[in-house]
Design a protein around this motif. Structure first.
Motif, short mmCIF file in Angstrom:
data_model
loop_
_atom_site.label_atom_id
_atom_site.label_comp_id
_atom_site.label_asym_id
_atom_site.label_seq_id
_atom_site.Cartn_x
_atom_site.Cartn_y
_atom_site.Cartn_z
N GLY A 37 4.77 -14.19 6.88
CA GLY A 37 4.25 -15.50 6.48
C GLY A 37 3.49 -15.35 5.17
O GLY A 37 4.01 -14.84 4.18
N THR A 38 2.24 -15.77 5.16
CA THR A 38 1.42 -15.66 3.95
C THR A 38 0.57 -14.39 3.94
O THR A 38 -0.21 -14.18 3.02
CB THR A 38 0.48 -16.88 3.85
N THR A 39 0.75 -13.55 4.97
CA THR A 39 -0.03 -12.31 5.05
C THR A 39 0.75 -11.17 4.43
O THR A 39 1.85 -10.82 4.87
CB THR A 39 -0.35 -11.96 6.52
N HIS A 40 0.19 -10.57 3.37
CA HIS A 40 0.81 -9.44 2.70
C HIS A 40 0.29 -8.15 3.33
O HIS A 40 -0.90 -7.83 3.23
CB HIS A 40 0.51 -9.47 1.21
N VAL A 41 1.18 -7.41 3.97
CA VAL A 41 0.78 -6.20 4.70
C VAL A 41 0.95 -4.96 3.84
O VAL A 41 0.04 -4.14 3.72
CB VAL A 41 1.59 -6.06 6.01
N LEU A 42 2.12 -4.77 3.26
CA LEU A 42 2.36 -3.65 2.34
C LEU A 42 2.56 -4.21 0.94
O LEU A 42 3.35 -5.14 0.74
CB LEU A 42 3.59 -2.84 2.78
N ARG A 43 1.85 -3.63 -0.01
CA ARG A 43 1.84 -4.18 -1.38
C ARG A 43 2.28 -3.11 -2.37
O ARG A 43 1.45 -2.47 -3.02
CB ARG A 43 0.44 -4.68 -1.73
N LEU A 57 -1.75 9.81 8.65
CA LEU A 57 -2.02 8.52 8.02
C LEU A 57 -3.14 7.80 8.78
O LEU A 57 -3.02 7.57 9.98
CB LEU A 57 -0.75 7.66 8.04
N LEU A 58 -4.20 7.48 8.06
CA LEU A 58 -5.35 6.76 8.62
C LEU A 58 -5.48 5.42 7.93
O LEU A 58 -4.99 5.22 6.81
CB LEU A 58 -6.63 7.57 8.40
N GLY A 59 -6.18 4.51 8.59
CA GLY A 59 -6.42 3.20 7.99
C GLY A 59 -7.02 2.27 9.01
O GLY A 59 -6.80 2.44 10.22
N ARG A 60 -7.73 1.29 8.54
CA ARG A 60 -8.29 0.29 9.44
C ARG A 60 -7.18 -0.52 10.08
O ARG A 60 -6.05 -0.55 9.57
CB ARG A 60 -9.22 -0.65 8.66
N SER A 61 -7.49 -1.17 11.19
CA SER A 61 -6.51 -2.05 11.83
C SER A 61 -6.06 -3.12 10.84
O SER A 61 -6.88 -3.71 10.14
CB SER A 61 -7.11 -2.70 13.07
N GLY A 62 -4.76 -3.32 10.77
CA GLY A 62 -4.22 -4.31 9.84
C GLY A 62 -3.93 -3.77 8.46
O GLY A 62 -3.51 -4.52 7.58
N SER A 63 -4.11 -2.46 8.26
CA SER A 63 -3.89 -1.89 6.92
C SER A 63 -2.42 -1.67 6.62
O SER A 63 -2.05 -1.41 5.47
CB SER A 63 -4.66 -0.58 6.78
N ASP A 219 -4.95 1.40 2.62
CA ASP A 219 -5.87 0.28 2.48
C ASP A 219 -5.20 -0.80 1.65
O ASP A 219 -4.60 -0.51 0.60
CB ASP A 219 -7.16 0.74 1.80
N GLN A 220 -5.28 -2.04 2.13
CA GLN A 220 -4.71 -3.18 1.42
C GLN A 220 -3.24 -2.95 1.06
O GLN A 220 -2.76 -3.31 -0.01
CB GLN A 220 -5.53 -3.49 0.16
N GLY A 221 -2.52 -2.31 2.00
CA GLY A 221 -1.09 -2.15 1.84
C GLY A 221 -0.65 -1.08 0.89
O GLY A 221 0.53 -1.02 0.53
N GLN A 222 -1.56 -0.20 0.47
CA GLN A 222 -1.21 0.89 -0.43
C GLN A 222 -1.90 2.18 0.01
O GLN A 222 -2.90 2.14 0.73
CB GLN A 222 -1.62 0.56 -1.87
N VAL A 223 -1.37 3.32 -0.44
CA VAL A 223 -2.06 4.58 -0.22
C VAL A 223 -3.23 4.62 -1.19
O VAL A 223 -3.07 4.79 -2.39
CB VAL A 223 -1.12 5.79 -0.45
N ALA A 252 -13.71 6.51 2.40
CA ALA A 252 -12.52 5.73 2.04
C ALA A 252 -12.18 4.71 3.12
O ALA A 252 -11.57 3.67 2.84
CB ALA A 252 -11.34 6.67 1.80
N LEU A 253 -12.56 5.02 4.37
CA LEU A 253 -12.33 4.10 5.48
C LEU A 253 -13.45 3.07 5.61
O LEU A 253 -13.41 2.21 6.50
CB LEU A 253 -12.20 4.88 6.79
#
Length: 273
Positions: A37-43, A57-63, A219-223, A252-253
């Motif tokens: 939809g309007t949610t960009h997950v991987l950028r 691979l680490l990241g917050r939920s939804g990363s 984070d924000q869809g990028q490494v 970083a997290l």
């Protein structure tokens, strides 16, 4: 969370064989975009995993961790321009996902359903079960297994096809502390024996530092950051290099490194050599 350029690591310019013993690329991700939809997950995500390399691979939920894993597993189609995987891919999930109406041996052999004759599939399944220490359970039903045993079966099923790329989707998160340590040792032993490229998705910083050659933060869809670990396995938080990297990973997290967290305060010693 704002990306911190201090942690940025340029992508290495590697040849087919690298000094650390890793081989050719088994997965290449280039400018991968995913939106729901309007949610960009991987950028525009870039990533390379090479044969024999163990990446966490680490990241917050939804990363975007699960979205990336699904793409690599072929569950979320991507164009060849965005993603290329060379050879077979296997996945071990957080839940073992064993079929309760099939024996342990049959569950492992399912990974070879489109492969050789039934007799040969069973031979491969038994060999894989022997590698995870469950030969005596081959005729057992999944519901009779402990949580650790079920995950061992899941690993046997993932490795029986001799994948070039092994994807581990938080496979140890539901296990108790002692069983997790045993599974860490087993995974490292199996990885050393078969040498697939491995991508471990985890929320546990210490687990990542204990197992991986390279740790990434998404984070924000990028490494957003990555670190290479030259310290031999059997690592401890007290090691200056590990402690320093751990602090940077937590930063970083977006986690205060001085804040105690039960999921990140266990010793990183996994017994894996």
């Amino acid at each position: 969370m704002t990306r911190n350029p201090r942690h940025q690591t340029p992508r290495p310019n590697r040849t087919d064989a690298t000094e650390d013993g890793t081989g050719r690329s088994v997965a290449t991700v280039t400018e991968l975009h995913r939106s729901f939809g309007t949610t960009h997950v991987l950028r525009g995500l870039d990533l390379e995993i090479r044969g024999g390399e163990f990446v966490a691979l680490l990241g917050r939920s939804g990363s975007g961790k699960s979205t990336l894993l699904r793409s690599l597993a072929g569950l979320d189609p991507a164009s060849p321009r965005e993603l290329t995987v060379h050879g077979a891919v296997s996945v071990a999930f957080q839940e073992p996902r064993l079929l309760p109406w099939r024996t342990v041996e049959d569950n492992v052999a399912l990974a070879l359903a489109n492969g050789p004759l039934r007799r040969i599939r069973r031979e491969h399944a038994r060999r894989s079960l022997d590698e995870v220490g469950l030969t005596e359970k081959r005729d057992a039903w999944p519901l009779s297994l402990s949580g650790g045993q079920a995950q061992r079966v899941s690993l046997a099923r993932a490795l029986v096809s001799k994948p070039n790329l092994l994807l581990l989707d938080e496979p140890f998160s539901a296990l108790d502390a002692l069983t997790r340590i045993e599974m860490h040792r087993l995974v490292v032993a199996l990885w050393k024996r078969h040498r697939p490229g491995v991508l471990l998705v985890t929320h546990d910083v210490d687990e990542a530092l204990a197992l991986a050659d390279r740790v990434l933060v998404l984070d924000q869809g990028q490494v957003a950051a990555q670190w290479s670990l030259a310290v031999p396995r059997g690592r401890r938080n007290g090691d200056p290099q590990i402690s320093a990297i751990r602090t940077h990973v937590l930063e970083a997290l977006g986690v205060d490194a001085g804040t105690r967290n039960p999921r990140t305060e266990r010793p990183t010693e996994s017994g894996a050599a």
